[in-house]
Scaffold this motif. Structure first.
Motif, PDB file in Angstrom:
ATOM      1  N   ILE B  98       0.832  -1.207   0.000  1.00  0.00           N
ATOM      2  CA  ILE B  98       0.000   0.000   0.000  1.00  0.00           C
ATOM      3  C   ILE B  98       0.868   1.259   0.000  1.00  0.00           C
ATOM      4  O   ILE B  98       0.530   2.261  -0.630  1.00  0.00           O
ATOM      5  CB  ILE B  98      -1.021   0.001   1.166  1.00  0.00           C
ATOM      6  CG1 ILE B  98      -2.094   1.076   0.932  1.00  0.00           C
ATOM      7  CG2 ILE B  98      -0.348   0.187   2.504  1.00  0.00           C
ATOM      8  CD1 ILE B  98      -3.301   0.980   1.863  1.00  0.00           C
ATOM      9  N   MET B 126      -5.823   7.731  -0.087  1.00  0.00           N
ATOM     10  CA  MET B 126      -6.065   6.403   0.466  1.00  0.00           C
ATOM     11  C   MET B 126      -7.154   5.653  -0.311  1.00  0.00           C
ATOM     12  O   MET B 126      -7.025   4.465  -0.573  1.00  0.00           O
ATOM     13  CB  MET B 126      -6.475   6.512   1.942  1.00  0.00           C
ATOM     14  CG  MET B 126      -5.417   7.111   2.820  1.00  0.00           C
ATOM     15  SD  MET B 126      -3.808   6.400   2.484  1.00  0.00           S
ATOM     16  CE  MET B 126      -3.587   5.472   3.900  1.00  0.00           C
ATOM     17  N   GLU B 127      -8.207   6.366  -0.682  1.00  0.00           N
ATOM     18  CA  GLU B 127      -9.282   5.720  -1.444  1.00  0.00           C
ATOM     19  C   GLU B 127      -8.766   5.178  -2.760  1.00  0.00           C
ATOM     20  O   GLU B 127      -9.117   4.076  -3.177  1.00  0.00           O
ATOM     21  CB  GLU B 127     -10.412   6.727  -1.730  1.00  0.00           C
ATOM     22  CG  GLU B 127     -11.390   6.859  -0.589  1.00  0.00           C
ATOM     23  CD  GLU B 127     -12.408   7.964  -0.837  1.00  0.00           C
ATOM     24  OE1 GLU B 127     -12.785   8.176  -2.015  1.00  0.00           O
ATOM     25  OE2 GLU B 127     -12.810   8.606   0.142  1.00  0.00           O
ATOM     26  N   VAL B 130      -6.751   2.026  -2.225  1.00  0.00           N
ATOM     27  CA  VAL B 130      -7.622   0.865  -1.998  1.00  0.00           C
ATOM     28  C   VAL B 130      -8.252   0.413  -3.319  1.00  0.00           C
ATOM     29  O   VAL B 130      -8.351  -0.775  -3.607  1.00  0.00           O
ATOM     30  CB  VAL B 130      -8.705   1.206  -0.953  1.00  0.00           C
ATOM     31  CG1 VAL B 130      -9.764   0.114  -0.890  1.00  0.00           C
ATOM     32  CG2 VAL B 130      -8.076   1.399   0.418  1.00  0.00           C
ATOM     33  N   LEU B 133      -5.676  -1.518  -5.209  1.00  0.00           N
ATOM     34  CA  LEU B 133      -5.490  -2.823  -4.553  1.00  0.00           C
ATOM     35  C   LEU B 133      -6.603  -3.782  -4.954  1.00  0.00           C
ATOM     36  O   LEU B 133      -6.365  -4.958  -5.222  1.00  0.00           O
ATOM     37  CB  LEU B 133      -5.472  -2.659  -3.031  1.00  0.00           C
ATOM     38  CG  LEU B 133      -4.232  -2.019  -2.401  1.00  0.00           C
ATOM     39  CD1 LEU B 133      -4.494  -1.674  -0.940  1.00  0.00           C
ATOM     40  CD2 LEU B 133      -3.032  -2.952  -2.502  1.00  0.00           C
ATOM     41  N   ASN B 134      -7.821  -3.248  -5.015  1.00  0.00           N
ATOM     42  CA  ASN B 134      -8.962  -4.071  -5.412  1.00  0.00           C
ATOM     43  C   ASN B 134      -8.841  -4.551  -6.848  1.00  0.00           C
ATOM     44  O   ASN B 134      -9.079  -5.715  -7.140  1.00  0.00           O
ATOM     45  CB  ASN B 134     -10.271  -3.285  -5.257  1.00  0.00           C
ATOM     46  CG  ASN B 134     -10.661  -3.086  -3.797  1.00  0.00           C
ATOM     47  OD1 ASN B 134     -10.279  -3.881  -2.945  1.00  0.00           O
ATOM     48  ND2 ASN B 134     -11.391  -2.032  -3.511  1.00  0.00           N
ATOM     49  N   GLU B 139      -5.427  -7.027  -2.116  1.00  0.00           N
ATOM     50  CA  GLU B 139      -5.907  -6.592  -0.792  1.00  0.00           C
ATOM     51  C   GLU B 139      -5.200  -7.302   0.355  1.00  0.00           C
ATOM     52  O   GLU B 139      -4.759  -6.658   1.306  1.00  0.00           O
ATOM     53  CB  GLU B 139      -7.410  -6.822  -0.642  1.00  0.00           C
ATOM     54  CG  GLU B 139      -8.278  -6.071  -1.630  1.00  0.00           C
ATOM     55  CD  GLU B 139      -8.689  -6.945  -2.785  1.00  0.00           C
ATOM     56  OE1 GLU B 139      -7.923  -7.868  -3.126  1.00  0.00           O
ATOM     57  OE2 GLU B 139      -9.781  -6.720  -3.353  1.00  0.00           O
ATOM     58  N   GLU B 140      -5.103  -8.629   0.248  1.00  0.00           N
ATOM     59  CA  GLU B 140      -4.570  -9.394   1.376  1.00  0.00           C
ATOM     60  C   GLU B 140      -3.095  -9.087   1.640  1.00  0.00           C
ATOM     61  O   GLU B 140      -2.577  -9.362   2.722  1.00  0.00           O
ATOM     62  CB  GLU B 140      -4.754 -10.901   1.137  1.00  0.00           C
ATOM     63  CG  GLU B 140      -6.217 -11.353   1.083  1.00  0.00           C
ATOM     64  CD  GLU B 140      -7.011 -10.941   2.317  1.00  0.00           C
ATOM     65  OE1 GLU B 140      -6.498 -11.143   3.434  1.00  0.00           O
ATOM     66  OE2 GLU B 140      -8.128 -10.403   2.154  1.00  0.00           O
ATOM     67  N   SER B 142      -1.817  -5.990   1.401  1.00  0.00           N
ATOM     68  CA  SER B 142      -1.689  -4.532   1.560  1.00  0.00           C
ATOM     69  C   SER B 142      -0.498  -4.139   2.430  1.00  0.00           C
ATOM     70  O   SER B 142       0.259  -3.241   2.099  1.00  0.00           O
ATOM     71  CB  SER B 142      -2.955  -3.963   2.200  1.00  0.00           C
ATOM     72  OG  SER B 142      -4.065  -4.242   1.406  1.00  0.00           O
ATOM     73  N   ILE B 161       1.382  -0.083  -9.594  1.00  0.00           N
ATOM     74  CA  ILE B 161       1.972   1.261  -9.501  1.00  0.00           C
ATOM     75  C   ILE B 161       1.713   2.030 -10.789  1.00  0.00           C
ATOM     76  O   ILE B 161       1.322   3.199 -10.763  1.00  0.00           O
ATOM     77  CB  ILE B 161       3.487   1.182  -9.216  1.00  0.00           C
ATOM     78  CG1 ILE B 161       3.726   0.668  -7.799  1.00  0.00           C
ATOM     79  CG2 ILE B 161       4.143   2.544  -9.402  1.00  0.00           C
ATOM     80  CD1 ILE B 161       5.176   0.561  -7.421  1.00  0.00           C
TER      81      ILE B 161
END
Lengths: 339, 251
Positions: B98, B126-127, B130, B133-134, B139-140, B142, B161
């Motif tokens: 993250i 941050m949003e 996330v 990541l999704n 996610e797992e 992060s 990235i």
């Protein structure tokens, strides 16, 4: 905590929360300041040494910003320490004895030098940069020695400060008000540095330390940012240099000594780089060891150099993250056991 | 073909007497799925480096959406919409997934030099982290530091990235390189699901990947373009078969 909308999972929510709360103060962060105040009351005989330690902590913090955070290695940070020291002393000796004006002028002067030298030097990296930073401070030391009509050469300049806010005198005998003065300046500077490293700017510095090639590829003007942090670091080193001479009332070319650049680098390696509190631990252990060695083995240089050499080797071999890293490990173990 | 988003004109790069890029005239259409293939040493990565600005050309020019960007620094090109991945993972190894995304997004959103507000407090950044990541199903991982991730997962972070930079043009330099064949489908699925409005240029050795992914293929040999066309054209091109496909084990 701000709620993050969208498809968060428990894992991303945890990660976001971690980043959102990382800057919060831990109770242990009050320790250095409690110790500093305790020393003032309980060990008045050691106030001189303690004052020197406080100044060195500030100097080490400034170096940690570039070495520990941005990954810019330097063996010439006394260039800024010394420039801050001379600016303050010259102002005081020329009818501008206000110590706070001295601090501000030292910060600005060192920052300008940081900008000029950084713009050129930071195009290099690694060993080349190391040698060039060293060359700058040696050159400035020679200049200070040569222009002895201004700088007093080897003998230096003696001066007196005026009172802070016209009220508080910086005493150079018992180190009462001067100790508190240095402690307050350190505290305020530390808050500033702590804020910076937890802000996006500090994270960005860590990115530069970790991988400059990747930073360019995400759109970071790496050189500009390196110069920026170099300037900030120089300004803080300038303040440290100013404090160093204000509490003594004199300055000599020793403030440019590249050995001192080496010492402060050893301090942060000893304490742990890139973690702020490493500077506190490193500077304290270094100065106390130095003082102890002198008391026990005498002031012969070789004894001290041998001692610090051995300590440094042990640190690098067995505590790669410095003494603060040991504390971190103990803290982790403690947490695991209590869970 | 519509007006190209990225274009080179007579682009050349010499290392001494060696012409690594030899008068390349290349155009990438908006939203394209374009592959560059060629034998080892054909100058594929050099071409990418010329497009991103990591290298400057000996002569010729590069255009982004019609504007000349030949003299533009690498970081400015990124801000103008050119993102890339690296053939060899080039990540912040000591930072978590993250945080790797955080750095890219804060730079893109122009908050990277903010000095006061704590880094995690910017909810827009941050949003977005996330969201990325999704997209890549990271996610797992992060909070996992990159050096603790298997190489295949690290390759996904490379793509993450690049996506976090909200590019118009995405240059993928052998995205599946170094990944065991049993896992490469994860990377390929990620590449397949890239947003359609991004023009994607992929460099790849694996012909299965190329023919699965690309709508258009350019063949580069010794720095020069040998052929360009649809996958069928390229597969049928005898010259290409002679210098390239014939050497491989493609079936």
């Amino acid at each position: 905590m701000t709620a993050i909308t969208g498809a968060d999972t428990a894992a991303t929510a945890e990660a976001v929360k971690f980043l959102q709360t990382r800057h919060r103060f831990h109770w242990a962060e009050v320790l250095p300041w409690v110790i500093a105040i305790a020393v003032f009351y309980l060990l008045p005989g050691y106030r001189l040494l303690a004052t020197q330690i406080l100044v060195m902590i500030l100097f080490a913090l400034s170096l940690d910003l570039i070495v520990g955070y941005a990954g810019i290695i330097s063996l010439g940070h006394t260039a800024f320490f010394g420039t801050g020291a001379y600016i303050t002393a010259l102002l005081a000796a020329n009818n501008i004895p206000d110590p706070l004006i001295g601090l501000v002028a030292a910060a600005i002067g060192a920052a300008v030098l940081g900008f000029l030298s950084g713009w050129v030097l930071l195009r290099t990296a690694g060993l080349t940069l190391l040698v060039l930073t060293m060359a700058v401070t040696i050159m400035l030391g020679e200049l200070a020695n040569d222009f002895d009509e201004i700088t007093g050469g080897f003998d230096g300049i003696n001066f007196t400060n005026s009172e802070i806010f016209g009220l508080i005198e910086i005493d150079q005998l018992w180190y009462t008000s001067s100790y508190i003065y240095v402690l307050v300046v350190l505290f305020l500077s530390f808050l500033l540095i702590r804020t910076i490293v937890h802000a996006p700017f500090g994270r960005m510095l860590i990115g530069i330390r970790e991988n400059t090639k990747r930073m360019s590829a995400i759109g970071t003007p790496v050189h500009q940012r390196q110069v920026l942090v170099y300037v900030i670091s120089a300004a803080i080193a300038g303040i440290a240099g100013a404090l160093w001479v204000q509490v003594q009332g004199n300055v000599t070319t020793g403030v440019y000594a590249f050995e001192l650049s080496g010492d402060v680098l050893i301090m942060i390696i000893l304490g742990g780089t890139g973690r702020l509190y490493g500077a506190f631990i490193g500077a304290t252990v270094f100065k106390i060891l130095e003082s102890l060695t002198e008391q026990i083995l005498g002031t012969n240089q070789p004894y001290w150099q041998l001692t610090i050499g051995i300590v440094l080797i042990l640190t690098v071999l067995f505590a790669r993250r410095g003494l603060y890293g040991i504390f971190e490990d103990i803290g982790e173990k403690w947490k695991d056991r209590s869970q | 073909m519509s007006k190209p988003i990225l274009e080179t004109r007579d682009l050349a790069k010499n290392f001494g007497a060696l012409a690594v890029t030899d008068n390349v005239n290349f155009a990438l259409a908006p939203g394209a799925r374009h592959a560059i293939i060629g034998p080892n040493g054909a100058g594929k990565t050099t071409l990418i480096n010329l497009l991103t600005g990591a290298l400057s050309p000996s002569s010729g020019s590069v255009y982004l959406a019609g504007g000349d960007i030949t003299g533009m620094a690498e970081y400015q090109r990124v801000k103008n919409g050119i993102a890339r991945t690296f053939q060899i993972n080039t990540l912040f190894m000591g930072l978590s997934v993250i945080e790797n995304l955080y750095l890219a997004i804060s730079e893109r959103m122009g908050v990277a030099t903010s000095l006061v507000r704590p880094a995690g407090k910017d909810s827009a950044v941050m949003e977005e982290a996330v969201r990325i990541l999704n997209i890549l199903k990271l996610e797992e991982d992060s909070l996992t530091e990159i050096h603790e991730l298997p190489y295949g997962r690290q390759r996904l972070v490379e793509i993450a990235i690049a996506l976090a930079l909200d590019p118009k043009v995405l240059l993928l330099d052998e995205p599946a390189a170094g990944v065991p064949t049993t896992e490469s489908h994860i990377i390929l699925d990620a590449v397949d699901s890239l947003p359609k409005d991004i023009a994607v240029l992929i460099i790849e050795h694996d012909m299965d990947v190329v023919f699965r992914f690309a709508e258009r293929i350019t063949v580069l040999v010794r720095g020069a373009i040998l052929a360009e066309g649809s996958p069928d054209d390229i597969a049928a091109n005898e010259e290409v078969q002679a210098v390239y496909l014939g050497e491989g084990s493609h079936d």
